[in-house]
Design an enzyme around this catalytic site. Structure first.
Site, PDB file in Angstrom:
ATOM      1  N   ARG A  68       0.822  -1.206   0.000  1.00  0.00           N
ATOM      2  CA  ARG A  68       0.000   0.000   0.000  1.00  0.00           C
ATOM      3  C   ARG A  68       0.858   1.260   0.000  1.00  0.00           C
ATOM      4  O   ARG A  68       1.821   1.376   0.744  1.00  0.00           O
ATOM      5  CB  ARG A  68      -0.888  -0.026   1.246  1.00  0.00           C
ATOM      6  CG  ARG A  68      -2.043   0.922   1.188  1.00  0.00           C
ATOM      7  CD  ARG A  68      -3.200   0.414   1.966  1.00  0.00           C
ATOM      8  NE  ARG A  68      -2.870   0.255   3.383  1.00  0.00           N
ATOM      9  CZ  ARG A  68      -3.764  -0.140   4.284  1.00  0.00           C
ATOM     10  NH1 ARG A  68      -4.992  -0.437   3.907  1.00  0.00           N
ATOM     11  NH2 ARG A  68      -3.420  -0.260   5.533  1.00  0.00           N
ATOM     12  N   ARG A 117       1.114  -6.818  14.005  1.00  0.00           N
ATOM     13  CA  ARG A 117      -0.335  -6.635  14.134  1.00  0.00           C
ATOM     14  C   ARG A 117      -1.068  -7.947  13.847  1.00  0.00           C
ATOM     15  O   ARG A 117      -2.015  -8.306  14.524  1.00  0.00           O
ATOM     16  CB  ARG A 117      -0.795  -5.560  13.161  1.00  0.00           C
ATOM     17  CG  ARG A 117      -1.543  -4.423  13.837  1.00  0.00           C
ATOM     18  CD  ARG A 117      -1.664  -3.251  12.897  1.00  0.00           C
ATOM     19  NE  ARG A 117      -2.551  -3.499  11.772  1.00  0.00           N
ATOM     20  CZ  ARG A 117      -2.490  -2.834  10.614  1.00  0.00           C
ATOM     21  NH1 ARG A 117      -1.595  -1.905  10.446  1.00  0.00           N
ATOM     22  NH2 ARG A 117      -3.335  -3.107   9.644  1.00  0.00           N
TER      23      ARG A 117
END
Ligand code: ZN
Length: 226
Positions: free
Chosen positions: A137, A181
């Site tokens: 991204r 995460r």
């Protein structure tokens, strides 16, 4: 395919899945097809905080200090949200619960409500592919547009198609941050998945591949008779 309330029994649907699995996008795409409200915890927080409700004021303290909003505050918001008229036929809950204690508290909140046992849809992802999707991204410094160097690259590498702005990788999108995460998510969610599986509520959907295909799989699960 059911199209709205057309006599379908009201229901509570919960979307579970790691960050980046596309739960929010899919919830938006499917909720209306069944006449269900889409409840995103992020939207709910922003709504309460902008209206300065007592729950919003409580949440604000934690959000501003970078802490986690306590379960009872979130549950208060969920309880309030599902009492709204647009949840008459049911709702799709996206972003909550995240832990087994939250799931147990939610079951308590749903007790004696009209929706019955929730349908829990687990968005299964291939973690390598997910990692690639997330680390690819890039964000435009000027307009905030989002690209993906693998799936949705700009025409000129490193430059925004719309305004020529420089594309950068947000610190949150770096590989080591995302790995951390995802492994936190996995550790937190495994007991939650087991809990719903044990309750006979869980349906798994393959969340990889084009968005429209995933939508088709989700619709198929939601349309199954209970
Ligand atoms: Zn741009």
């Amino acid at each position: 395919m059911p199209d709205g309330s057309g006599g379908a029994p009201p229901r509570a649907v919960i979307f579970l899945g790691p960050p980046g699995a596309g739960k929010g996008t899919q919830a938006k795409a499917v909720a209306g097809r069944f006449g269900l409200a889409h409840i995103s915890t992020g939207d709910m927080f922003r709504d309460h905080m902008s209206r300065n409700t007592p729950l919003g004021e409580q949440a604000k303290k934690f959000v501003q200090s970078g802490g986690l909003v306590p379960d009872e505050v979130v549950l208060g918001m969920v309880g309030d949200r599902i009492s709204q008229p647009d949840c008459k036929n049911g709702f799709v809950l996206d972003g909550f619960p995240r832990t087994k204690p939250q799931a147990e508290a939610l079951a308590e909140t749903l007790r004696n409500r009209p929706w019955g046992k929730p349908l829990v849809i687990y968005f299964a992802v291939d973690s390598d592919q997910l990692l690639r999707r997330l680390t690819g991204r890039r964000t435009c410094k000027v307009g905030g547009e989002i690209y993906n160097v693998y799936d949705c690259p700009p025409k000129v590498p490193g430059r925004c198609d719309n305004d020529g702005g420089e594309l950068f990788q947000r610190p949150d999108d770096r590989e080591e941050v995302i790995r951390e995460r995802l492994s936190q998510y996995e550790a937190q969610t495994r007991p939650l998945v087991d809990y719903y599986q044990g309750a006979g509520s869980l349906a798994e959907v393959n969340a990889m591949g084009p968005q429209a295909e995933v939508t088709g799989r989700v619709l198929e699960v939601m349309a199954r008779p209970r």
